[in-house]
Design a protein around this motif. Structure first.
Motif, PDB file in Angstrom:
ATOM      1  N   ARG A   8       0.181  16.887  65.528  1.00 24.07           N
ATOM      2  CA  ARG A   8       1.380  16.764  66.366  1.00 24.07           C
ATOM      3  C   ARG A   8       2.120  15.489  65.991  1.00 24.07           C
ATOM      4  NH1 ARG A   8       0.322  19.270  72.225  1.00 24.07           N
ATOM      5  NH2 ARG A   8      -0.855  21.064  71.502  1.00 24.07           N
ATOM      6  N   PRO A   9       3.433  15.478  66.153  1.00 21.98           N
ATOM      7  CA  PRO A   9       4.158  14.234  65.884  1.00 21.98           C
ATOM      8  C   PRO A   9       3.822  13.184  66.944  1.00 21.98           C
ATOM      9  CG  PRO A   9       5.638  15.878  66.810  1.00 21.98           C
ATOM     10  CD  PRO A   9       4.327  16.569  66.579  1.00 21.98           C
ATOM     11  N   LEU A  10       3.959  11.935  66.547  1.00 23.93           N
ATOM     12  CA  LEU A  10       3.731  10.821  67.467  1.00 23.93           C
ATOM     13  C   LEU A  10       5.008   9.998  67.536  1.00 23.93           C
ATOM     14  CD1 LEU A  10       1.952   8.812  69.112  1.00 23.93           C
ATOM     15  CD2 LEU A  10       1.281   7.794  66.958  1.00 23.93           C
ATOM     16  N   ARG A  63      14.288  12.817  69.382  1.00 21.46           N
ATOM     17  CA  ARG A  63      14.256  14.112  70.042  1.00 21.46           C
ATOM     18  C   ARG A  63      13.063  14.867  69.478  1.00 21.46           C
ATOM     19  NH1 ARG A  63      18.019  17.093  72.873  1.00 21.46           N
ATOM     20  NH2 ARG A  63      17.527  19.306  72.703  1.00 21.46           N
ATOM     21  N   THR A  64      12.177  15.288  70.344  1.00 21.45           N
ATOM     22  CA  THR A  64      10.981  16.012  69.909  1.00 21.45           C
ATOM     23  C   THR A  64      11.059  17.416  70.471  1.00 21.45           C
ATOM     24  OG1 THR A  64       9.755  13.936  69.945  1.00 21.45           O
ATOM     25  CG2 THR A  64       8.451  15.962  69.856  1.00 21.45           C
ATOM     26  N   GLU A  65      11.158  18.402  69.591  1.00 17.66           N
ATOM     27  CA  GLU A  65      11.399  19.771  70.058  1.00 17.66           C
ATOM     28  C   GLU A  65      10.119  20.453  70.532  1.00 17.66           C
ATOM     29  OE1 GLU A  65      14.288  21.082  70.481  1.00 17.66           O
ATOM     30  OE2 GLU A  65      15.598  19.693  69.400  1.00 17.66           O
ATOM     31  N   GLY A  66       9.066  20.313  69.781  1.00 19.48           N
ATOM     32  CA  GLY A  66       7.836  21.013  70.154  1.00 19.48           C
ATOM     33  C   GLY A  66       6.864  20.085  70.843  1.00 19.48           C
TER      34      GLY A  66
END
Ligand SMILES: Cc1cc2nc3c(=O)[nH]c(=O)nc-3n(C[C@H](O)[C@H](O)[C@H](O)COP(=O)(O)OP(=O)(O)OC[C@H]3O[C@@H](n4cnc5c(N)ncnc54)[C@H](O)[C@@H]3O)c2cc1C
Ligand SMILES: Nc1ncnc2c1ncn2[C@@H]1O[C@H](COP(=O)(O)O)[C@@H](O)[C@H]1O
Lengths: 256, 320
Positions: B112-114, B144-147
């Protein structure tokens, strides 16, 4: 014992920082870059370990403008080898991509211990050391202020809030995010630097730029909105001192 | 429907204050996402920790001897397990020493992005918009984090009160991952803050930063402190350089202070320093860089050179 120290340059925060025309990145044309100060401590810690018990120290960095000078300086400080990793771009990579790009080169280098700075001023997408550890499948500890070798492990001091600390033992190979070396980074005389540059063959390695993790994107980079903000006291030092005295008096904060 | 998972940092002294700040932030995000707040409390024993977490909808209790005292490797495994089994949209972790290890480790393990250093978090449609302090607090990045994503939150960015209220949450047990039985990290010993001076008790502090230049100039600050009846504090680099002892360090990895008067001299105001002193009643900052972030939290400021202002101020205070 083979220690790899991973280093990078960051903008000097004492200078004015300007945002680029797109409004999402730093205008790099004018920024003055310098070695990340936490990396400087990581390098010092590695050299201290070398002095204490013997070790080979390799300094590793992704290729980019001005990096040769940084690597030579590390050699002058006591690193035995310097490795420049070509990720196919001169642009700075975010920490996640950098970790992927560096992991392959580090695996080939085969160190027992990797030291890097705990964080950098521009690591918006997370700190590199734990990402690198995850890539390598090695244990990791961050915010470390002391590293000692203990057989096939290292003993490290991790710092927490309120001045609390713990000593942890980590099996090698491991990745450590260094906050501070037990002593301030030493200076190198210019003569040593010249020597390093003269003798110094930098080794190079290539790495595929990591895919990173998509999903989060920068939409804006800006100066903080003027919040509450300080009321600025202007004038000569004497005038400012007078104003400070007056406001402390008003609030009953003068001594006695 | 997106849930928000809060990683509850804890130690032998109980639930860390940052956990309540995260729970408060999580409540707002969950409302925006139409989801629930789940709190992961991973420790050797969780019975005494869970009752404090009533602001969550669900408390996930994970117990294993390797989880106390804190070991980075163990807590990365614990949070990874919780993310895998609960699949939250948002994971909140404090940007503390432990948080640096745990958030990045779990984000990497779950791909996952951090987004780090968050001081603001909001829901926009399906996405999470975050504000992060970067470049030592000199710039703010909006992302902006979409998921699904992991977010580390700066201590002091959200009020703790909201996360302290709340009724009784549902509780669930999460099995500890098997890897906790074969760790490569061991706890050896804990060290409490070294004795001597407790700057947390001083009601006036003069703190010096790297701008003081060198130990030979400390006298300037000492004289000002004496004239004010204040104790001397310091930023981290001053301590790391060995100019002042660790007990005088203010900030994230030093002491948290809340004096009546805090004079910051030659301190840039990095987020890690502000964490330790932003609650001071009156903050006066001296820094020649008008853009230094210290002026964001200071009540009064001067861009005079400290080498000119300090002697002038000391002289004036001595005379008054
Ligand atoms: C995990 C972690 C924990 C940390 N914990 C802490 C902590 O507990 N406490 C802490 O302080 N830091 C901590 N830090 C470090 C923090 O990130 C900053 O590096 C540090 O606070 C900077 O200290 P400084 O302001 O003294 O130095 P600098 O950022 O170098 O600032 C010096 C300032 O002095 C000003 N100046 C220079 N000369 C003059 C002059 N003649 N007159 C007036 N002004 C002048 C400059 O304009 C500059 O703004 C931590 C970092 C990490 C990664
Ligand atoms: N692109 C990179 N090249 C080399 N080292 C890096 C890079 N990114 C991070 N590092 C190392 O990791 C430290 C912490 O940086 P960060 O990734 O910003 O958390 C840096 O100071 C370096 O030691």
């Amino acid at each position: 014992m083979h220690i790899a120290v991973v280093v990078k340059q960051v903008p000097d925060l004492v200078e004015e920082l300007e945002v680029d025309a797109a409004g999402t990145g730093l205008d790099r044309a004018w920024v003055k870059m310098k070695l990340n100060e936490f990396d400087d401590h990581a390098l010092e810690q590695a050299v201290l370990l070398k002095e204490a018990g013997g070790a080979q120290v390799s300094v590793v960095a992704l290729d980019g403008e001005g990096i040769d000078q940084v690597l030579y300086a590390a050699v002058a400080r006591g690193a035995d080898r310097a490795l420049k990793v070509d990720a196919g771009t001169q642009e700075p990579l975010d920490s996640r991509r950098a970790a992927t790009a560096l992991a392959g080169a580090i695996r080939d280098l085969g160190p027992d211990l990797v030291l890097t700075g705990v964080q950098a001023a521009d690591d918006l997408f997370g700190q590199m050391a734990p990402f690198l550890a995850a890539e390598l499948g090695w244990p990791h500890v961050s915010v470390v202020s002391q590293v000692e070798v203990a057989g096939a492990a290292v003993r490290v001091q991790q710092e927490y809030a309120g001045g609390r600390m713990a000593t942890l033992e980590v099996d090698l190979p491991a990745v450590i995010g260094v906050q501070a070396a037990p002593q301030p980074p030493r200076y190198v005389p210019v003569s040593r630097l010249r020597q390093a540059m003269a003798s110094g063959a930098l080794e190079t390695a290539t790495a595929g730029a990591g895919a990173g993790t998509g999903g989060a994107a920068v939409t804006q980079l800006a100066k903080p909105e003027a919040g509450r903000g300080a009321e600025m006291l202007t004038g000569s030092p004497d005038q400012v001192a007078e104003k400070i005295e007056a406001l402390l008096r008003e609030r009953g904060l003068l001594r006695g | 429907m997106g849930n928000v998972l809060v990683y509850v940092e804890n130690s032998e002294t109980g639930v860390a204050p940052i956990a309540f700040e995260l729970l408060g932030a999580a409540r707002r995000l969950a409302a925006g996402l139409g989801g629930e707040v789940e709190a992961l409390v991973a420790a050797g024993a969780t019975a005494e920790l869970a009752p404090a977490l009533g602001a969550a909808d669900v408390i996930l209790r994970m117990e294993h001897p390797a989880l106390s005292p804190y070991l980075p490797e163990a807590h990365v495994a614990a949070l990874t397990e919780a993310i895998r089994s609960r699949d939250p949209q948002v994971v909140l972790v404090g940007n503390t020493s432990a948080g640096i290890d745990v958030a990045a480790g779990a984000a990497a393990a779950t791909q996952r992005p951090l987004v780090a250093y968050c001081t603001g978090l909001a829901v926009d449609g399906e996405a999470v918009v975050a504000h992060s302090q970067v470049y030592g607090g000199k710039l703010v990045a909006t992302t902006r984090t979409e998921g699904p994503g992991v977010f580390t939150v700066v201590a002091g960015a959200f009020p703790g009160a909201e996360g302290q209220s709340g009724g009784k949450a549902a509780e669930a047990t999460l099995a500890a991952p098997a890897t906790l039985g074969s760790l490569h990290t061991r706890f050896i010993a804990a060290t409490a803050p070294s004795g001597g001076i407790d700057i947390g008790r001083a009601d006036r502090l003069v703190s010096v930063g790297r701008g003081i230049g060198g130990p030979e100039n400390l006298e300037l600050a000492q004289e000002l402190a004496a004239a004010l009846g204040a104790e001397l504090g310091a930023s981290r680099p001053v301590v790391d350089s060995g100019w002042l002892p660790k007990a005088r360090q203010v900030g994230k990895s030093g002491m948290t202070v809340k004096p009546k008067l805090y004079v910051a001299v030659g301190i840039s105001g990095a987020p890690e320093h502000l964490e330790g002193m932003r609650e001071a009643e009156l903050i006066l900052a001296v820094n020649s860089d008008a853009n230094a972030p210290i002026f964001e939290v200071a009540h009064f400021g001067s861009t005079c050179d400290l080498f000119d202002l300090l002697p002038a101020l000391t002289e004036r205070l001595q005379a008054s």
